[in-house]
Design a protein around this motif. Structure first.
Motif, short mmCIF file in Angstrom:
data_model
loop_
_atom_site.label_atom_id
_atom_site.label_comp_id
_atom_site.label_asym_id
_atom_site.label_seq_id
_atom_site.Cartn_x
_atom_site.Cartn_y
_atom_site.Cartn_z
N LYS A 68 31.30 7.67 -21.48
CA LYS A 68 32.19 7.48 -22.62
C LYS A 68 31.65 6.41 -23.57
N ALA A 69 30.99 5.40 -22.99
CA ALA A 69 30.46 4.30 -23.80
C ALA A 69 29.12 4.63 -24.45
N ALA A 70 28.55 5.78 -24.08
CA ALA A 70 27.20 6.12 -24.55
C ALA A 70 27.16 6.53 -26.01
N GLY A 71 28.30 6.87 -26.57
CA GLY A 71 28.31 7.34 -27.95
C GLY A 71 27.88 8.79 -28.05
N SER A 72 27.34 9.17 -29.18
CA SER A 72 26.95 10.56 -29.41
C SER A 72 25.74 10.92 -28.57
N ILE A 73 25.83 12.00 -27.80
CA ILE A 73 24.71 12.48 -27.00
C ILE A 73 24.53 13.97 -27.24
N ASP A 74 23.35 14.47 -26.91
CA ASP A 74 23.02 15.89 -27.10
C ASP A 74 23.04 16.68 -25.80
N ALA A 75 22.99 15.98 -24.64
CA ALA A 75 22.96 16.68 -23.35
C ALA A 75 23.20 15.67 -22.24
N VAL A 76 23.48 16.20 -21.04
CA VAL A 76 23.64 15.38 -19.84
C VAL A 76 22.76 15.98 -18.75
N TYR A 77 22.00 15.11 -18.06
CA TYR A 77 21.28 15.52 -16.85
C TYR A 77 21.82 14.73 -15.68
N LEU A 78 22.12 15.42 -14.58
CA LEU A 78 22.60 14.78 -13.36
C LEU A 78 21.73 15.17 -12.17
N ASP A 79 21.35 14.17 -11.40
CA ASP A 79 20.59 14.35 -10.16
C ASP A 79 21.60 14.39 -9.02
N LEU A 80 21.96 15.60 -8.59
CA LEU A 80 22.99 15.79 -7.57
C LEU A 80 22.39 16.40 -6.31
N HIS A 81 23.19 16.42 -5.25
CA HIS A 81 22.74 17.09 -4.03
C HIS A 81 23.30 18.50 -3.94
N GLY A 82 24.62 18.60 -3.94
CA GLY A 82 25.25 19.91 -3.86
C GLY A 82 25.98 20.17 -2.57
N ALA A 83 26.00 19.17 -1.66
CA ALA A 83 26.72 19.34 -0.39
C ALA A 83 27.57 18.11 -0.08
N MET A 84 28.20 17.55 -1.12
CA MET A 84 29.06 16.38 -0.94
C MET A 84 30.49 16.82 -0.64
N VAL A 85 31.02 16.31 0.47
CA VAL A 85 32.42 16.52 0.82
C VAL A 85 33.08 15.14 0.89
N CYS A 86 34.21 15.00 0.24
CA CYS A 86 34.89 13.70 0.18
C CYS A 86 36.18 13.74 0.99
N ASP A 87 36.75 12.58 1.23
CA ASP A 87 38.05 12.51 1.91
C ASP A 87 39.09 13.34 1.19
N HIS A 88 39.01 13.38 -0.16
CA HIS A 88 40.07 14.02 -0.94
C HIS A 88 39.60 15.24 -1.72
N PHE A 89 38.30 15.60 -1.63
CA PHE A 89 37.77 16.80 -2.29
C PHE A 89 36.74 17.44 -1.36
#
Length: 502
Positions: free
Chosen positions: A96-117
């Motif tokens: 939110k603080a980044a201002g105007s952006i053209d894209a987002v890249y995220l380095d994720l795993h894909g097998a995260m399980v949380c206590d609530h999700f």
């Protein structure tokens, strides 16, 4: 273009004994500690990790990168609600603080399980999408073991997964994510998506892309890159073989394809899915019991030619084990194995006692079996303290290469002909420097036990005379039929050609 960059990685074994709290993400271990702000763009240089490949490729293309937050924790049981909300909150606040952006890249795993999700990555992507809106592209890299969900696919423009296990192509995967974004910037039309879920689970040790049948499946995957099928071009396709010790509805292998048309994406996904289904019977493999594995290794060891490697897969810290079970170690000692070593045993208490006693001392220890969740007792014996280190060293192998590893106080212990590397932090034994930094030359061993499932093959595989996968007690159950699943979707076979979950 102006691209926001972040990452939040965890591989969750819902059957494991220990959860991932905020401290697990904040500390350094096999990978760097939590990074936030400008340091994120420099920390990962030279490491085999997706965010490093993305940063290098995007900067080379002239893009401006806006760092958010990146963190990872050793695989374990669920991510706590506090950890997830604090870290995701940082990421969203920075976005939110980044201002105007053209894209987002995220380095994720894909097998995260949380206590609530159950679907950690789906929730992260949904929150990012809510901030940036529908028009800003979001691209994420995923681990080959991702349990991909519809929510993940719906909230990302592209999910691009590794194609090797051991994961030696993580940098390359980050670079492929950057190339996909460049194609979007150059006018690639909004891509159609196809997700296919496979209705059988594959044990981790059988997913190795150096061996069949995974080897030929991933070769086939490459044939679809840029392929024209029917009335459209395929821009990206991924096969994730899944992370099976995750008791959630979406646990299973998946195929994610993107194309100019729905028909092109669907055809590519369907063809790979058919190949995976045809290979089901070939994903079964032999598992050795500790006693027979050690006896075989002793009988077949040689004075030279490299060690016989025993993969203690069920206590693999890279899959939710704590790295402190002693089933294989007990057999090495009971059968008087010679020129044998085990790495890496997680036991901060014993490491501290050995360090206090000092190099050259003889110390009585109750070694291991403190947190691993297996029904066994510590090994109560006298050990020689051969060497003590601070556990800080540079990894040099194909998997961990470039990572500054931080194992905490680490001891090299000896009992008879067996040596044990004992660390204060959990880490999968997948780099020769984990032994060499403390004075053990793996090429001179007759028997080497590694607490790893497959990643060890990248650096230790070329040394091995033979590899045996051992079914010793631990939470990363190799025979998935022995796990007490409750939440899989109906009809999924819990082993290749096995019984369907009802």
């Amino acid at each position: 273009m102006r691209i926001a960059v972040g990452g939040f990685q965890h591989e969750t074994n819902t059957f494991a004994p220990s959860k991932a709290d905020f401290a697990a993400f904040a500390q350094a271990d096999s990978w760097p500690s939590l990074q936030r702000g400008p340091a994120l763009l420099d920390t990962f240089r030279g490491m085999n990790i997706p965010v490093a490949g993305f940063i290098d490729a995007a900067q080379a293309a002239g893009h401006e990168l806006v760092p958010l937050v990146w963190c990872s924790a050793t695989p374990s049981a669920h991510v706590t609600e506090d950890a997830f909300e604090r870290i995701t909150g940082m990421l969203i606040d920075d976005l939110k603080a980044a201002g105007s952006i053209d894209a987002v890249y995220l380095d994720l795993h894909g097998a995260m399980v949380c206590d609530h999700f159950d679907d950690g990555e789906g929730e992260i992507l949904a929150r990012v999408r809510h901030v940036v809106g529908s028009k800003i592209p979001i691209v994420a890299s995923l681990d080959l073991h991702a349990n991909v969900t519809e929510k993940m696919v719906a909230n990302a423009d592209a999910l691009i997964a590794y194609r090797t296990y051991p994961h030696v192509d993580m940098v390359e995967t980050g670079a492929r994510a950057a190339a996909h974004l460049d194609a979007i910037f150059a006018g690639l039309p909004r891509q159609a998506k196809a997700l296919r879920k496979i209705d059988y689970l594959i044990p981790l040790t059988a997913q190795c892309t150096l061996t069949e049948p995974a080897a030929h499946l991933y070769r086939a995957l490459g044939n679809f890159d840029g392929a024209v099928l029917g009335n459209g071009r395929v821009s990206s396709i991924s096969l994730t073989t899944g992370f099976p010790p995750a008791d959630i509805k979406d646990c299973s292998p998946s195929i994610i394809a993107y194309g100019d048309t729905e028909a092109a994406a669907a055809e590519a996904a369907d063809k790979i899915a058919a190949a995976v289904l045809a290979s089901e019977k070939d994903f079964r493999e032999k598992l050795w019991q500790p006693r027979e594995a050690v006896a075989y290794a002793i009988a077949n060891s040689a004075a030279n030619g490299g060690p016989i490697i025993l993969a203690d897969t069920q206590d693999n810290p890279g899959a939710g084990g704590n790295g402190d079970t002693v089933g294989v170690l007990a057999e090495l000692l009971a059968q008087n194995a010679q020129r044998a070593a085990l790495g890496v045993l997680f036991d901060p208490e014993s490491a501290a006692q050995a360090a206090e006693a000092g190099e050259g001392a003889h110390v009585r220890l109750k070694l291991g079996a403190k947190t691993g969740g297996a029904d066994e007792k510590p090994i109560d014996a006298e050990f020689d303290v051969v060497k003590i280190t601070d556990g800080e060293f540079l990894a040099t192998g194909p998997f961990y290469g470039g990572s500054r590893m931080s194992l905490g106080v680490t001891a090299r212990l000896r009992h008879g002909g067996v040596e044990i590397v004992v660390a204060s932090r959990k880490a999968q034994c997948a780099d020769q420097q984990m032994l060499r930094h403390i004075g053990i030359d793996p090429t001179r061993l007759a028997i080497l036990v590694v607490k790893s499932s497959v990643h060890f093959r990248a650096d230790f595989g070329p040394l091995a005379r033979e590899v045996l996968v051992v079914e010793s007690p631990g939470p990363n159950t190799a025979d998935l039929a022995k796990l007490h699943y409750k939440h899989l979707r109906k009809g999924v076979r819990v082993m290749p050609e096995g019984k369907a979950f009802a």
